[in-house]
Design an enzyme around this catalytic site. Structure first.
Site, PDB file in Angstrom:
ATOM      1  N   ASP A 131       0.542  -0.740  -0.579  1.00  0.00           N
ATOM      2  CA  ASP A 131       0.198   0.088   0.549  1.00  0.00           C
ATOM      3  C   ASP A 131       0.963   1.524   0.386  1.00  0.00           C
ATOM      4  O   ASP A 131       1.739   0.704  -0.504  1.00  0.00           O
ATOM      5  CB  ASP A 131      -1.386  -0.022   1.088  1.00  0.00           C
ATOM      6  CG  ASP A 131      -2.327   0.722   1.172  1.00  0.00           C
ATOM      7  OD1 ASP A 131      -2.774   1.044   0.107  1.00  0.00           O
ATOM      8  OD2 ASP A 131      -2.918   0.258   1.790  1.00  0.00           O
ATOM      9  N   ASP A 195      -9.912   3.923  -3.761  1.00  0.00           N
ATOM     10  CA  ASP A 195     -10.856   2.931  -3.462  1.00  0.00           C
ATOM     11  C   ASP A 195     -12.165   3.268  -4.191  1.00  0.00           C
ATOM     12  O   ASP A 195     -12.970   4.406  -3.801  1.00  0.00           O
ATOM     13  CB  ASP A 195     -10.370   2.710  -2.006  1.00  0.00           C
ATOM     14  CG  ASP A 195      -9.016   2.704  -0.906  1.00  0.00           C
ATOM     15  OD1 ASP A 195      -8.277   2.618  -1.781  1.00  0.00           O
ATOM     16  OD2 ASP A 195      -9.392   2.470  -0.149  1.00  0.00           O
TER      17      ASP A 195
END
Ligand code: GLA
Length: 379
Positions: A131, A195
């Site tokens: 990430d 996202d």
């Protein structure tokens, strides 16, 4: 040395904990999900990764400086879960982050890239999602986000190669620094958007990215994904309840046309028949997993209606019409422009029937629906 592209000849498929469970995960959930994947026959369809997302690690590294699984939620450790996944014919994925901390503020890999890659390899992990939270940009003065991403993802990528253990690397910096332009060889997949939200279309602009917005962004990038390195428009929301089944059918169909990774994000222990039917559509999975690795090109965009054409192995094509608008539309589909001149034998993916078409047809497409056809050999 670049990563081994042969680890992702087609877009990775499987399950990831984040969209449904967020940080609320533990080893029982992982064990039950392994069992559910096998019971549902998912590995035979190609869904073979079980990926643990953020939330697995203890709040601090151990006294040797190593990441360690949370002792309350993962008391048996990750290696045991990897073994159990392998025994069930699955592969195990794990999560870390390029920054000091993960997005949940747990310890992450900055300055520990080699240690962490070695540790994951020693546990038998097959896939790492890396990430992009808490990145120390101030340690790279004058460098752009793209340059910092190239350095930090380059480090973890090299660290994986150095372990000698096969591991897929999923880059998750949300399209920041346009990874599609440079990440082939550094990672096997790279996120192209922020996202995904479990929503078809949000009422107002800004904030979370809904299905239509993610599709609009990722569908422009068909020139970049391909065998060994894939555009990743984020994980599936199918089955999570924020969209209708018709909208979830569009979600799945569009992801398959875009040759996206197919990571299920709903609770496999209680899958509805409708969700199962969507996620196990063999024609769509075959379109997604086609060995040419092409992403559909968007051929037309008029008033929120998109037509898509994806080249398939053996001279075949998959064709799609997505009506993103809130009204049913009659769409003039130009088969010749989409699939070449002459007659084409087609199978419609949801309905299953076969037709021979040529020239143009008028097709009714309900609001939010996606119709998909694949051409069949021999007109
Ligand atoms: C970021 C990623 C998500 C998920 C969370 C975990 O937002 O993009 O996919 O991994 O972090 O905290």
């Amino acid at each position: 040395m670049p990563l081994d592209p042969s680890l992702a000849p087609t877009p990775p498929m499987g399950f990831n904990t984040w969209n449904r469970f967020g940080g609320n995960i533990n080893e029982r959930l992982i064990e039950e999900t392994i069992d559910a994947m096998v019971e549902q026959g998912l590995p035979a369809l190609g869904y073979d990764y079980l990926n643990i997302d953020d939330g697995w690690m203890a709040p601090a590294r151990d006294d040797k400086g190593q990441l360690t699984p949370d002792p309350d939620r993962f008391p048996g450790g990750i290696a045991r879960l990897a073994e159990r996944a392998h025994a069930a014919g699955l592969k195990l994925g794990i999560y870390s982050c390029c920054g000091y901390q993960t997005c949940m503020r747990l310890p992450a890999s900055y300055g520990h890239e080699h240690d962490d890659a070695e540790l994951f390899a020693s546990w038998g992990v097959d896939y790492l999602k890396q990430d992009w939270c808490r990145v120390p940009y101030d340690e790279f003065p004058g460098k752009t986000h793209r340059e910092v991403a190239q350095i930090l993802y380059g480090r973890i990528s090299q660290a994986i190669v150095d372990t000698g253990h096969p591991m897929v690397l999923s880059m998750c910096n949300w399209g920041d620094g346009e990874p599609w332009l440079w990440a082939q060889g550094t990672a096997h997949l790279w996120r192209t958007t922020p996202d995904i939200a479990d929503l078809y279309r949000k009422p107002e602009e800004g904030g979370a990215w809904d299905l239509v917005r993610i599709f609009r962004q990722n569908s422009q990038l068909s020139a970049y994904g391909g065998v060994g390195g894939w555009n990743d428009p984020d994980m599936l929301e199918v089955g999570n309840g924020g969209m209708s089944d018709l909208e979830y059918r569009s979600h799945f169909a569009l992801w398959c046309l875009m040759a996206a990774p197919l990571l299920i994000g709903s609770d496999l222990r209680q899958m509805s028949e409708a969700t199962r039917a969507i996620l196990s559509n063999r024609d769509l999975i075959a379109i997604d997993q086609d060995s040419l690795g092409h992403q559909a090109e968007v051929r037309e965009e008029g008033d929120g209606v998109f037509t898509l054409s994806k080249r398939l192995n053996g001279g075949q094509r998959a064709l799609g019409v997505f009506n993103s608008t809130d009204l049913a539309q009659t769409v003039a589909v130009d088969w010749a422009a989409l699939a070449g001149p002459g007659a084409h034998r087609l199978r419609e993916v949801w309905r299953g029937g076969e037709d021979t078409v040529s020239g143009r047809s008028l097709i009714e497409v309900p609001a939010h629906a996606t119709k998909v056809w694949r051409t069949l050999a021999g007109a």
